[in-house]
Design an enzyme around this catalytic site. Structure first.
Site, PDB file in Angstrom:
ATOM      1  N   HIS A  91       0.810  -1.228   0.000  1.00 28.86           N
ATOM      2  CA  HIS A  91       0.000   0.000   0.000  1.00 28.86           C
ATOM      3  C   HIS A  91       0.844   1.278   0.000  1.00 28.86           C
ATOM      4  CE1 HIS A  91      -3.714  -2.107   0.295  1.00 28.86           C
ATOM      5  NE2 HIS A  91      -3.492  -2.591   1.498  1.00 28.86           N
ATOM      6  N   ASP A 127      -3.322 -10.547  -2.460  1.00 28.78           N
ATOM      7  CA  ASP A 127      -3.837 -10.021  -1.195  1.00 28.78           C
ATOM      8  C   ASP A 127      -5.309  -9.653  -1.369  1.00 28.78           C
ATOM      9  OD1 ASP A 127      -4.293  -7.777   0.908  1.00 28.78           O
ATOM     10  OD2 ASP A 127      -2.266  -8.424   1.392  1.00 28.78           O
ATOM     11  N   HIS A 129      -6.687  -7.025  -0.430  1.00 30.49           N
ATOM     12  CA  HIS A 129      -6.760  -5.595  -0.741  1.00 30.49           C
ATOM     13  C   HIS A 129      -6.018  -5.290  -2.042  1.00 30.49           C
ATOM     14  CE1 HIS A 129      -6.988  -5.943   3.710  1.00 30.49           C
ATOM     15  NE2 HIS A 129      -7.938  -5.040   3.566  1.00 30.49           N
ATOM     16  N   ASP A 216      -4.889 -12.562   3.875  1.00 32.13           N
ATOM     17  CA  ASP A 216      -6.120 -11.995   4.419  1.00 32.13           C
ATOM     18  C   ASP A 216      -7.330 -12.252   3.523  1.00 32.13           C
ATOM     19  OD1 ASP A 216      -5.027 -10.342   2.502  1.00 32.13           O
ATOM     20  OD2 ASP A 216      -4.930  -8.559   3.766  1.00 32.13           O
TER      21      ASP A 216
END
Length: 351
Positions: A91, A127, A129, A216
């Site tokens: 990120h 991931d 995200h 995740d």
């Protein structure tokens, strides 16, 4: 050396190395916050999503250095596979920390490969995200293709990563985004990875494959809404490993990422990843070591899973089995294929 795995140390990345992908302002902000955690330094540091802590610069810079060291070793031919499961901090953008990510080691590793003369790199982010920071850093870079398969930004942080996001001017087709609906499980998730990642990687023919394995996506993860199993995550790791050998001469850098279920998921998911990378994959039915079970009971007062499996088949139907226009997963996959595949000379319906 532990069995079939060589464990190596990593130093703290220097400022010059960090600045190959980050601004001086971000590095200075992190350094200041490492000493004074209450300082208002900006650049996304000290926020709820990326809180400051003492020593954060050294910690994050060490993770960054570890991924860069592995990248350089891969390019030099010293290793075939490298794993840094402390990495995958996708990120962080060039000028800001974000989403628990201080420095972007994924981008640092890729930049090191480019600086060493590599002309084509594919980065695959599985991931839950969107891999927004890595994508943004290479948005205008035609030598780097970023592929992110994630829960839709309509329901999850960071709210980005849609099929129409295909790369900057002169680099169209080098950003690939699959935004999956909340609730997607193994069958849909693996179908999406297979239907998008495999043909794109084959089309680009990267010299090195870099993959991010945030776990995740798991059904038990408290911060997201997909329903993937440890078995599904293991299957994705095998898929990435096989692609690296098929297309990139075996050159594969695998990184960690998100993962917030610290007993049931993270230890098993990344143990499977290391096993795959070591060419000694762990059978899902393998018993979890008793020493780990005892530690969890003594330290946390709870029971850890006793097997390396969630008992799921991790099976899926390939794209070749047919497109279902009523299926939300197939709709998401087709949106990506229609947006990107023609830019790569691929047919959205058949490749």
């Amino acid at each position: 050396m532990f069995g079939h795995v060589e464990v190596v140390d990593a130093g703290v990345a220097g400022v010059d190395l960090l600045r190959t992908v980050h601004t001086a302002g971000l590095v200075e902000a992190v350094q200041r916050a490492s000493v004074d955690t209450r300082a208002d330094v900006g650049h996304g540091v000290g926020t709820l999503e990326t809180p400051a802590f003492a020593g954060m610069h050294d910690s994050a810079a060490r993770v960054f250095s570890g991924s860069v060291d592995l990248a350089r070793a891969l390019v030099a031919g010293e290793i075939d596979h490298g794993v840094n499961f402390a990495g995958g901090l996708h990120h962080a953008s060039a000028d800001a920390a974000s989403g628990f990510c201080v420095y972007n080691d994924c981008a640092g590793a890729i930049r090191a490969m480019l600086d060493a003369g590599v002309e084509r790199v594919v980065y695959v982010d599985t991931d839950v995200h969107h891999g927004d920071g890595t994508e943004s850093i290479f948005w205008d870079e035609p030598r780097v293709t970023t592929i992110s398969v994630h829960e839709s930004g309509h329901t999850l942080f960071p709210g980005t990563g849609y099929p129409g996001d295909v790369g900057g001017a002169g680099a169209e087709g080098t950003a690939v985004n699959v935004a999956l609906p909340a609730g997607t499980g193994d069958a849909g998730w693996l179908r999406a990875v297979h239907a998008v990642v495999r043909p794109v990687v084959r089309a680009v023919e990267p010299q090195v494959l870099v993959t991010q394995h945030g776990c995740d996506t798991h059904v038990l993860d408290p911060l997201a809404n997909l329903r993937v199993s440890v078995d599904g995550q293991r299957a994705a790791a095998v898929m990435m490993h096989d692609l690296a050998h098929e297309v990139a001469g075996g050159r594969w850098l695998a990184l960690g990422g998100g993962g917030y279920e610290l007993v049931d998921v993270v230890p098993r998911a990344w143990t499977h990843l290391v096993g795959v990378a070591a060419h000694h994959p762990i059978e899902p039915t393998t018993a979890v070591p008793q020493a780990w079970l005892d530690y969890v009971t003594e330290a946390l007062g709870q029971q850890a899973p006793r097997r390396m499996t969630d008992g799921e088949p991790a099976s899926f139907s390939t794209w070749e089995s047919g497109y279902d226009p009523a299926d939300p997963v197939d709709q998401a996959v087709m949106a990506t294929r229609k947006a990107v595949f023609p830019l790569l000379g691929l047919d959205p319906w058949f490749d």
